[in-house]
Design a protein around this motif. Sequence first.
Motif, PDB file in Angstrom:
ATOM      1  N   MET A   1       0.833  -1.201   0.000  1.00  0.00           N
ATOM      2  CA  MET A   1       0.000   0.000   0.000  1.00  0.00           C
ATOM      3  C   MET A   1       0.871   1.256   0.000  1.00  0.00           C
ATOM      4  SD  MET A   1      -3.390   1.360   1.191  1.00  0.00           S
ATOM      5  CE  MET A   1      -4.054  -0.065   1.875  1.00  0.00           C
ATOM      6  N   VAL A   2       1.883   1.271   0.846  1.00  0.00           N
ATOM      7  CA  VAL A   2       2.804   2.399   0.901  1.00  0.00           C
ATOM      8  C   VAL A   2       4.105   1.946   0.259  1.00  0.00           C
ATOM      9  CG1 VAL A   2       4.038   3.983   2.409  1.00  0.00           C
ATOM     10  CG2 VAL A   2       1.754   3.224   3.027  1.00  0.00           C
ATOM     11  N   ASP A   3       4.483   2.596  -0.817  1.00  0.00           N
ATOM     12  CA  ASP A   3       5.704   2.216  -1.521  1.00  0.00           C
ATOM     13  C   ASP A   3       6.902   2.518  -0.642  1.00  0.00           C
ATOM     14  OD1 ASP A   3       7.576   1.480  -3.349  1.00  0.00           O
ATOM     15  OD2 ASP A   3       7.141   3.056  -4.803  1.00  0.00           O
ATOM     16  N   PRO A   4       7.731   1.508  -0.315  1.00  0.00           N
ATOM     17  CA  PRO A   4       8.875   1.753   0.562  1.00  0.00           C
ATOM     18  C   PRO A   4       9.878   2.734  -0.034  1.00  0.00           C
ATOM     19  CG  PRO A   4       8.715  -0.583  -0.022  1.00  0.00           C
ATOM     20  CD  PRO A   4       7.603   0.130  -0.693  1.00  0.00           C
ATOM     21  N   GLU A   5       9.935   2.819  -1.350  1.00  0.00           N
ATOM     22  CA  GLU A   5      10.860   3.750  -1.998  1.00  0.00           C
ATOM     23  C   GLU A   5      10.463   5.196  -1.706  1.00  0.00           C
ATOM     24  OE1 GLU A   5      13.247   3.251  -6.079  1.00  0.00           O
ATOM     25  OE2 GLU A   5      11.077   3.151  -6.246  1.00  0.00           O
ATOM     26  N   LEU A   6       9.178   5.481  -1.809  1.00  0.00           N
ATOM     27  CA  LEU A   6       8.698   6.835  -1.528  1.00  0.00           C
ATOM     28  C   LEU A   6       8.725   7.122  -0.034  1.00  0.00           C
ATOM     29  CD1 LEU A   6       5.675   6.995  -3.973  1.00  0.00           C
ATOM     30  CD2 LEU A   6       7.963   7.924  -4.284  1.00  0.00           C
TER      31      LEU A   6
ATOM     32  N   ALA B   1      10.823   5.909   2.060  1.00  0.00           N
ATOM     33  CA  ALA B   1      12.224   6.112   2.452  1.00  0.00           C
ATOM     34  C   ALA B   1      12.664   7.545   2.156  1.00  0.00           C
ATOM     35  CB  ALA B   1      13.129   5.130   1.732  1.00  0.00           C
ATOM     36  N   LEU B   2      12.117   8.112   1.097  1.00  0.00           N
ATOM     37  CA  LEU B   2      12.459   9.496   0.772  1.00  0.00           C
ATOM     38  C   LEU B   2      11.789  10.481   1.723  1.00  0.00           C
ATOM     39  CD1 LEU B   2      12.196   9.334  -3.119  1.00  0.00           C
ATOM     40  CD2 LEU B   2      14.275   9.324  -1.738  1.00  0.00           C
ATOM     41  N   ASP B   3      10.566  10.146   2.172  1.00  0.00           N
ATOM     42  CA  ASP B   3       9.822  11.050   3.040  1.00  0.00           C
ATOM     43  C   ASP B   3      10.341  11.047   4.470  1.00  0.00           C
ATOM     44  OD1 ASP B   3       8.271  11.769   0.936  1.00  0.00           O
ATOM     45  OD2 ASP B   3       6.594  10.459   1.449  1.00  0.00           O
ATOM     46  N   ALA B   4      10.657   9.864   4.990  1.00  0.00           N
ATOM     47  CA  ALA B   4      11.082   9.773   6.390  1.00  0.00           C
ATOM     48  C   ALA B   4      12.597   9.605   6.465  1.00  0.00           C
ATOM     49  CB  ALA B   4      10.393   8.583   7.053  1.00  0.00           C
ATOM     50  N   ALA B   5      13.189  10.303   7.390  1.00  0.00           N
ATOM     51  CA  ALA B   5      14.648  10.193   7.548  1.00  0.00           C
ATOM     52  C   ALA B   5      15.026   8.882   8.212  1.00  0.00           C
ATOM     53  CB  ALA B   5      15.156  11.362   8.384  1.00  0.00           C
ATOM     54  N   ALA B   6      14.057   8.201   8.846  1.00  0.00           N
ATOM     55  CA  ALA B   6      14.342   6.954   9.553  1.00  0.00           C
ATOM     56  C   ALA B   6      14.594   5.790   8.595  1.00  0.00           C
ATOM     57  CB  ALA B   6      13.191   6.609  10.484  1.00  0.00           C
ATOM     58  N   GLY B   7      14.195   5.901   7.339  1.00  0.00           N
ATOM     59  CA  GLY B   7      14.428   4.825   6.383  1.00  0.00           C
ATOM     60  C   GLY B   7      13.133   4.224   5.873  1.00  0.00           C
ATOM     61  N   PRO B   8      13.211   3.072   5.220  1.00  0.00           N
ATOM     62  CA  PRO B   8      12.033   2.458   4.620  1.00  0.00           C
ATOM     63  C   PRO B   8      11.022   1.999   5.671  1.00  0.00           C
ATOM     64  CG  PRO B   8      13.922   1.007   4.413  1.00  0.00           C
ATOM     65  CD  PRO B   8      14.422   2.303   4.965  1.00  0.00           C
ATOM     66  N   ALA B   9       9.739   1.920   5.265  1.00  0.00           N
ATOM     67  CA  ALA B   9       8.677   1.549   6.190  1.00  0.00           C
ATOM     68  C   ALA B   9       8.696   0.053   6.483  1.00  0.00           C
ATOM     69  CB  ALA B   9       7.325   1.948   5.622  1.00  0.00           C
TER      70      ALA B   9
ATOM     71  N   TYR C   1      13.573  -4.195  -1.213  1.00  0.00           N
ATOM     72  CA  TYR C   1      12.939  -3.757   0.023  1.00  0.00           C
ATOM     73  C   TYR C   1      12.516  -4.910   0.928  1.00  0.00           C
ATOM     74  CZ  TYR C   1      13.204   0.833  -1.923  1.00  0.00           C
ATOM     75  OH  TYR C   1      13.690   1.997  -2.447  1.00  0.00           O
ATOM     76  N   LYS C   2      12.899  -6.132   0.570  1.00  0.00           N
ATOM     77  CA  LYS C   2      12.737  -7.323   1.402  1.00  0.00           C
ATOM     78  C   LYS C   2      11.296  -7.513   1.883  1.00  0.00           C
ATOM     79  CE  LYS C   2      17.489  -7.341   3.046  1.00  0.00           C
ATOM     80  NZ  LYS C   2      18.086  -6.284   2.302  1.00  0.00           N
ATOM     81  N   TYR C   3      10.380  -7.633   0.968  1.00  0.00           N
ATOM     82  CA  TYR C   3       9.012  -7.969   1.333  1.00  0.00           C
ATOM     83  C   TYR C   3       8.515  -9.089   0.432  1.00  0.00           C
ATOM     84  CZ  TYR C   3       7.403  -5.129  -2.638  1.00  0.00           C
ATOM     85  OH  TYR C   3       7.186  -4.613  -3.887  1.00  0.00           O
TER      86      TYR C   3
END
Length: 197
Positions: free
Chosen positions: A85-90, A92-100, A172-174
């Motif tokens: 649902m939430v693209d980990p690539e996007l 990762a760009l939005d949050a400084a903590a990294g991919p969701a 993104y290991k899913y």
Amino acid sequence: MEPLGAGTGNGSPSSSAERWRAEASRAFQHHLDRAAPHTAGRWAGTLLAAAVYALRVYYAQGFYVVSYGLGIYLLNLLIGFLSPMVDPELDALDAAAGPALPTRGNDEFKPFIRRLPEFKFWYAITKAFCVAFFMTFFSVFDVPVFWPILLCYWIVLFVLTMKRQILHMIKYKYVPFSMGKQKYGGKRGPGASSSKD
């Protein structure tokens, strides 16, 4: 003072058509809701619809453009079904903590939520096969075309799209599929023993 048409609304043909349409919509939604938990039965019905469509195209010896459009639409639905649902690539760009999605074993568990849920995926596929089958009864959709070129192009498109999706999964290991509930060994209680006396 009454609103315009308020006194004549009960017997008019438009109000009875609206009432019939609302009742039909409600009955259809009721059957959809009842079918929701029966996953195997729903997909068996969809496979039957796909087989009927394939037989119709085979015996008609035409409607290859309709089949190609159906294939492209199904590929688009499959990508939505396999994507989070939430693209980990996007994210990762939005949050400084990294991919969701978790990338290490000690990360917090976040379940995989599909962009296109299974029920909507099934419903869209079934509806697509029904619409394509309906289109085969109109000669305007039977465009003459050399079908092996369309088939080869669709296969190339499928391979390239799935390659990109699989690389995204690896990066993104899913995994979009779960094989049932995970079982844990756990500790046995004090009275439980594996040996029999």
